[in-house]
Design an enzyme around this catalytic site. Structure first.
Site, short mmCIF file in Angstrom:
data_model
loop_
_atom_site.label_atom_id
_atom_site.label_comp_id
_atom_site.label_asym_id
_atom_site.label_seq_id
_atom_site.Cartn_x
_atom_site.Cartn_y
_atom_site.Cartn_z
N GLU A 151 -8.81 -7.56 -0.40
CA GLU A 151 -8.57 -7.92 0.99
C GLU A 151 -9.67 -8.90 1.38
OE1 GLU A 151 -8.79 -4.42 3.51
OE2 GLU A 151 -7.06 -3.48 2.55
N ASP A 188 -16.33 -3.24 0.65
CA ASP A 188 -17.52 -4.05 0.40
C ASP A 188 -18.68 -3.51 1.25
OD1 ASP A 188 -19.45 -5.90 -0.11
OD2 ASP A 188 -18.41 -7.59 0.84
N TYR A 237 -5.83 -10.48 4.18
CA TYR A 237 -5.44 -9.37 5.03
C TYR A 237 -5.06 -9.93 6.39
CZ TYR A 237 -5.58 -4.66 7.00
OH TYR A 237 -5.24 -3.47 7.59
N TYR A 242 0.78 -1.23 0.00
CA TYR A 242 0.00 0.00 0.00
C TYR A 242 0.82 1.29 0.00
CZ TYR A 242 -3.62 -3.23 1.67
OH TYR A 242 -4.48 -4.27 1.83
N ASN A 261 -8.21 3.29 -3.07
CA ASN A 261 -8.62 2.23 -2.14
C ASN A 261 -9.66 2.78 -1.17
OD1 ASN A 261 -8.22 -0.39 -0.62
ND2 ASN A 261 -7.68 1.08 0.98
N GLU A 262 -10.84 2.20 -1.18
CA GLU A 262 -11.88 2.58 -0.22
C GLU A 262 -12.04 4.09 -0.13
OE1 GLU A 262 -11.45 0.55 3.53
OE2 GLU A 262 -11.60 -1.42 2.60
#
Ligand SMILES: *[C@@H]1O[C@H](CO)[C@@H](O)[C@H](O)[C@H]1NC(C)=O
Ligand SMILES: *[C@@H]1O[C@H](CO)[C@@H](O)[C@H](O)[C@H]1NC(C)=O
Ligand SMILES: *[C@@H]1O[C@H](CO)[C@@H](O)[C@H](O)[C@H]1NC(C)=O
Ligand SMILES: *[C@@H]1O[C@H](CO)[C@@H](O)[C@H](O)[C@H]1NC(C)=O
Ligand SMILES: *[C@@H]1O[C@H](CO)[C@@H](O)[C@H](O)[C@H]1NC(C)=O
Ligand SMILES: *[C@@H]1O[C@H](CO)[C@@H](O)[C@H](O)[C@H]1NC(C)=O
Ligand SMILES: *[C@@H]1O[C@H](CO)[C@@H](O)[C@H](O)[C@H]1NC(C)=O
Ligand SMILES: CC(=O)N[C@H]1CO[C@H](CO)[C@@H](O)[C@@H]1O
Length: 484
Positions: A266, A200, A298, A85, A157-158
């Site tokens: 993840e 998610d 993860y 990351y 990411n997210e």
């Protein structure tokens, strides 16, 4: 003559390289075998996201000794991909990239980080979209694009995690995706795919997927379209969960219609403990494997959020029971069959980018994207200056030097990375080093077949894309906000 020796020299640099994968339709395809590639991945974030501080000159891929140790332990489990990351593009990553490459392990690279100026923000995204931010993003792309094992880049990411963040972010995410893809097209030799890693959160998941995968006039070469869609999913929890109760079936039913590869960026819900990893049987099983391209567990190191497979204190690593359980679980799978499936090869057209594609009220359904911020187009056209660059280097010694202890506290000896032959990726069975625990070793059935890539094609001439993409927050959001 001269030409020939030049060719030989070029070939020599590619020795011990994993085959660069392509994206074709909804699958990652190994161009040498024509088979679908399943990601067997681990999120690699030693220190957690809070541990990233470029000022220290350290990031997860900066220290050969730790990479060698971790690659060896991952190789024993059959890992073929890490997701990393928080990376500083100005640090040299050659040793670590070369070690993971030799171990047959691809790298998924998040171009963003949690630091200010290194990611698009979930709120008021326009305040985070400026040339210096893009410069950093492109620098990460430059730093990793020369490694053959760079699989894909995550452009975010997210970032969209609920309806409030879905109100303004979507066009910015697509804009960044566009900028990175254009940067690669103009400045990078190999086409490396760019995707998004979503939380998610079911309220926004499907619209996010459609917003990112759709295409203007249905054209799959739309530059702002994500090449890949991934999700961080923690909905399979505990040994009683099933394909249905975990809602993995719902995910599979929906993603059946995807136009791009989908995988778990993840997974590994940690409540209740212990994790028995039942979900891996489903992910690589008959129902899911044709739709998904595997997943990323993860995570490697134990941090405050309690998702680790190994614990690192100072320079000593101790294997945790979760490592042994996952290793044993994976060892029970038939990788030779799993990695030999044919790609779907179906012609899938992306949906049209139209406002009625977006179903949730409050989710941005405007597909007019912001233009690159002032100064950015020149970077996209001509490249950044200076350009960080990376290359595969020779690793003289594959023996692990740092201390590794098994779950009972016994120091292990003889641990090493077993460099693979050219065009192989890891799957299981070559590196027979003892890391376990008698009981789990029992089930470790390293029946021996290694990921054989066969003959390599022209790596730089991939018709499709090679695989890479984004940053992760330390705490999986979805774990807290599961399909609200
Ligand atoms: C762009 O990125 C490069 C590589 O990290 C860096 O050296 C340079 O200072 C950056 N430029 C700007 C304007 O931030
Ligand atoms: C999960 O795995 C464990 C260990 O193999 C097994 O006992 C359990 O029955 C599995 N759970 C389900 C729902 O299949
Ligand atoms: C072996 O692993 C099992 C399950 O992970 C654990 O319960 C047991 O304590 C371990 N034994 C040793 C000797 O580490
Ligand atoms: C890619 O998929 C198409 C069908 O969509 C198929 O015709 C083609 O052979 C595939 N290419 C590769 C390299 O797998
Ligand atoms: C869509 O966004 C663009 C750019 O922000 C804006 O100019 C346009 O008015 C928006 N369209 C609608 C229907 O809101
Ligand atoms: C491991 O193997 C031994 C002997 O083959 C057997 O008795 C034991 O039950 C096995 N343990 C597990 C956890 O499968
Ligand atoms: C190990 O693999 C062999 C051959 O594939 C198989 O017959 C055996 O059942 C496997 N053992 C375990 C414990 O999975
Ligand atoms: C070199 C090699 O093949 N290493 C490992 C790859 O993955 C399997 C497990 O799936 C290990 O057993 C191998 O040792």
């Amino acid at each position: 003559m001269l030409f020939k020796s030049l060719l030989l020299a070029l070939c020599a640099t590619a020795v011990n390289a994993v085959p660069s994968l392509q994206v074709n339709g909804t699958d990652f395809v190994n161009p040498d075998t024509g088979k679908k590639f399943q990601i067997v991945g681990i999120a690699y974030q030693p220190g957690g996201s809070a541990g990233y501080d470029p000022k220290t000159g350290k990031d997860p891929l900066s220290h050969a000794d730790t990479c060698l140790r971790d690659a060896a332990l991952m190789q024993v489990m059959g890992v073929n991909t890490i997701r990393v990351y928080n990376l500083d593009p100005d640090i040299n990553h050659d040793d670590c990239a070369s070690i993971f490459n030799a171990a047959g392990i691809y790298m998924i690279i998040d171009v963003n980080s949690p630091l200010v100026g290194e990611a698009i923000t979930s709120y008021e995204p326009w305040t985070s979209y400026y040339a210096k931010y893009l410069n950093h993003t492109f620098a990460v792309v430059e730093a990793f694009s020369s490694y053959p094992n760079t699989l894909l880049f995550f452009s975010g990411n997210e970032v969209i995690n609920d309806l409030p963040s879905a109100k303004d972010v979507p066009p910015y995410l697509r804009a960044v995706t566009r900028d990175i893809k254009n940067y690669i097209k103009n400045n990078i030799k190999r086409t490396i795919p760019v995707g998004y890693s979503a939380a998610d959160v079911r309220e926004v998941l499907w619209d996010t997927w459609n917003y990112m995968q759709c295409a203007e006039n249905g054209k799959s070469n739309d530059m702002s379209r994500a090449d890949i869609f991934a999700l961080n999913s923690y909905s399979w929890c505990g040994p009683k969960a099933t394909y249905e109760s975990s809602t993995f079936k719902d995910l599979t039913d929906k993603f059946k219609d995807t136009s791009v590869p989908v995988f778990f960026s993840e997974y590994g819900c940690n409540k209740p403990q212990p994790r028995l990893w039942n979900e891996t049987l489903a992910i690589y099983g008959d129902k899911m494997a044709p739709v998904f391209s595997g997943g990323v567990v993860y995570q490697w190191t134990q941090e405050d959020n309690n998702y680790g497979l190994v614990e690192i204190k100072d320079d000593t690593l101790t294997i945790m029971d979760d490592y042994n359980r996952l290793k044993a679980r994976w060892a029970g799978l038939q990788w030779k069959t799993i990695q030999a499936q044919d790609p779907s090869n179906k012609k899938v057209s992306p949906p049209e980018c139209e406002s009625n594609l977006i179903l949730e009220k409050g989710f941005d359904n405007n597909f007019t994207l912001p233009v690159p911020p002032p100064g950015a187009q020149k970077l996209i056209d001509d490249g950044i200056k200076p350009k960080p660059s990376g290359k595969i280097v020779k690793i003289s010694d594959y023996n692990v030097k740092l201390t590794v202890k098994d779950a009972s506290g016994k120091t292990l000896s003889g641990l090493k990375v077993v460099p693979l032959k050219d065009d192989e990726f890891n799957w299981s069975g070559k590196n027979e080093a003892e890391t376990g625990n008698a009981s789990s070793d029992n089930s470790t059935n390293s029946s021996g077949d290694n990921g054989k890539g066969g003959k390599s094609g022209d790596k730089d001439n991939a018709a499709g894309l090679t695989l890479p993409m984004t940053w992760a927050v330390a705490l999986p959001l979805a774990a807290m906000m599961m399909f609200a």
